[in-house]
Design an enzyme around this catalytic site. Sequence first.
Site, PDB file in Angstrom:
ATOM      1  N   GLY A 154       0.858  -1.192   0.000  1.00  0.00           N
ATOM      2  CA  GLY A 154       0.000   0.000   0.000  1.00  0.00           C
ATOM      3  C   GLY A 154       0.890   1.237   0.000  1.00  0.00           C
ATOM      4  O   GLY A 154       2.072   1.173  -0.381  1.00  0.00           O
ATOM      5  N   ILE A 156       2.323   2.982   2.417  1.00  0.00           N
ATOM      6  CA  ILE A 156       3.531   2.939   3.250  1.00  0.00           C
ATOM      7  C   ILE A 156       4.511   1.898   2.708  1.00  0.00           C
ATOM      8  O   ILE A 156       5.721   2.159   2.616  1.00  0.00           O
ATOM      9  CB  ILE A 156       3.172   2.664   4.728  1.00  0.00           C
ATOM     10  N   ARG A 176      -2.825  -8.661  -1.018  1.00  0.00           N
ATOM     11  CA  ARG A 176      -4.078  -9.298  -1.429  1.00  0.00           C
ATOM     12  C   ARG A 176      -4.297  -9.195  -2.921  1.00  0.00           C
ATOM     13  O   ARG A 176      -4.850 -10.080  -3.540  1.00  0.00           O
ATOM     14  CB  ARG A 176      -5.253  -8.620  -0.707  1.00  0.00           C
ATOM     15  N   ARG A 237       1.196  -3.400  12.860  1.00  0.00           N
ATOM     16  CA  ARG A 237       0.532  -3.687  14.134  1.00  0.00           C
ATOM     17  C   ARG A 237       1.194  -4.900  14.768  1.00  0.00           C
ATOM     18  O   ARG A 237       1.489  -5.888  14.077  1.00  0.00           O
ATOM     19  CB  ARG A 237      -0.957  -3.977  13.913  1.00  0.00           C
ATOM     20  N   GLU A 266       0.795  -3.934  23.471  1.00  0.00           N
ATOM     21  CA  GLU A 266       1.347  -2.633  23.878  1.00  0.00           C
ATOM     22  C   GLU A 266       0.632  -2.122  25.106  1.00  0.00           C
ATOM     23  O   GLU A 266      -0.586  -2.274  25.206  1.00  0.00           O
ATOM     24  CB  GLU A 266       1.195  -1.627  22.721  1.00  0.00           C
ATOM     25  N   HIS A 284       6.307   2.492  19.289  1.00  0.00           N
ATOM     26  CA  HIS A 284       5.249   2.904  18.349  1.00  0.00           C
ATOM     27  C   HIS A 284       5.430   4.369  17.907  1.00  0.00           C
ATOM     28  O   HIS A 284       4.568   5.217  18.134  1.00  0.00           O
ATOM     29  CB  HIS A 284       3.855   2.697  18.973  1.00  0.00           C
ATOM     30  N   GLY A 286       6.124   5.277  14.650  1.00  0.00           N
ATOM     31  CA  GLY A 286       6.035   5.383  13.185  1.00  0.00           C
ATOM     32  C   GLY A 286       5.638   6.763  12.680  1.00  0.00           C
ATOM     33  O   GLY A 286       6.289   7.333  11.819  1.00  0.00           O
TER      34      GLY A 286
HETATM   35  C1  DGY Z   1      -1.489   4.447  12.593  1.00  0.00           C
HETATM   36  O1  DGY Z   1      -1.714   5.515  12.031  1.00  0.00           O
HETATM   37  O2  DGY Z   1      -2.173   3.452  12.389  1.00  0.00           O
HETATM   38  C2  DGY Z   1      -0.328   4.401  13.521  1.00  0.00           C
HETATM   39  O3  DGY Z   1      -0.102   3.168  14.046  1.00  0.00           O
HETATM   40  C3  DGY Z   1      -0.470   5.440  14.594  1.00  0.00           C
HETATM   41  O4  DGY Z   1       0.303   6.458  14.190  1.00  0.00           O
END
Ligand code: DGY
Length: 324
Positions: A154, A156, A176, A237, A266, A284, A286
């Site tokens: 996707g 990212i 997918r 995740r 978490e 976490h 990101g």
């Molecule tokens: C998201 O956007 O899903 C991240 O994990 C939180 O920044």
Amino acid sequence: MRIVVTRQIPEAALVVLREAGEVWVSGEDRPLTPDELREAVRGADAVVSMLHDRIDGTVAEAAGPQLKVVANVAVGYDNIDVPALAGRGAAVTNTPGVLTDATADLAFALLLAVTRRIGEGERLLRARRPWSFHLGFMLGAGLQGKTLGVVGLGQIGQAVAHRARAFGMRIVYNGRSRARPEVESALHAERLPFRDLLTTADVVSLHCPLTPETRHLIDAEALGAMKHTAFLINTTRGPVVDEAALADALLRREIAGAGLDVFEKEPEVEPRLLEMDNVVVTPHLGSATVETRTEMALLAARNVAAVLSGEPPLNEVRASGAAS
Ligand code: DGY
């Protein structure tokens, strides 16, 4: 209109929300408990939620029939029971796009940190242990000519793949569906069956959303299929990886290392992972840049404002939609 915000958010977003209604913001420096959350949302027309808030049918019921929108300040929305909200006529929105580069940067930072032993080297110096330069000292793994396996190409995943191309890596991916031809050709990316990706990649980077299908996608069997020299990067995740199986695989040297920004439970982290020099962990982070977090909160606020003024939300998610 009553707008409930479950955690502090940047002022710029509050300005947008205050124009749309009466805003209540949790004053707690922690996530609300499920009971506190149900209490807080009573009478809400809109809820601005975070990834640690479990928004299910009981929360929607506690809010009441006037609830119109839940705006999650995250691209992932596995914390929200979307069908339950849809059944009550409430829209769910997320924040795609604005966190793509920040998250890809962090994934690449973890990739570099674990392959070049940056955390380990820093710990050595901070411990004031003796060291001297020699040709065999703290050797890491180079990236040029190696293969990055992207699970979930996707936004990212693509952004990580672009960074990897700049480092001279070959891209394989699994997802997918097949990426558009122009995406594949820009990245020289080859789609492989999941198992072939695992056996081929020198670095496996996870960018699929958490769904029932991807929970523990990386389990003992998947880890066993990876190269002994391969690294695992997870910025999506935590539950996509079976964390206990990962610790076992690392102890048995089935893979070479891991860079982890997300965890199964978490804020807890499997304790054995914290003892390993070939594991790099971040809490976490990101999307954790000033610019990105502001954009995320603003986008959530704009989604709320749109729905409360009777317009369609900007980023509505569907029950079966992908988050990344
Ligand atoms: C998201 O956007 O899903 C991240 O994990 C939180 O920044």
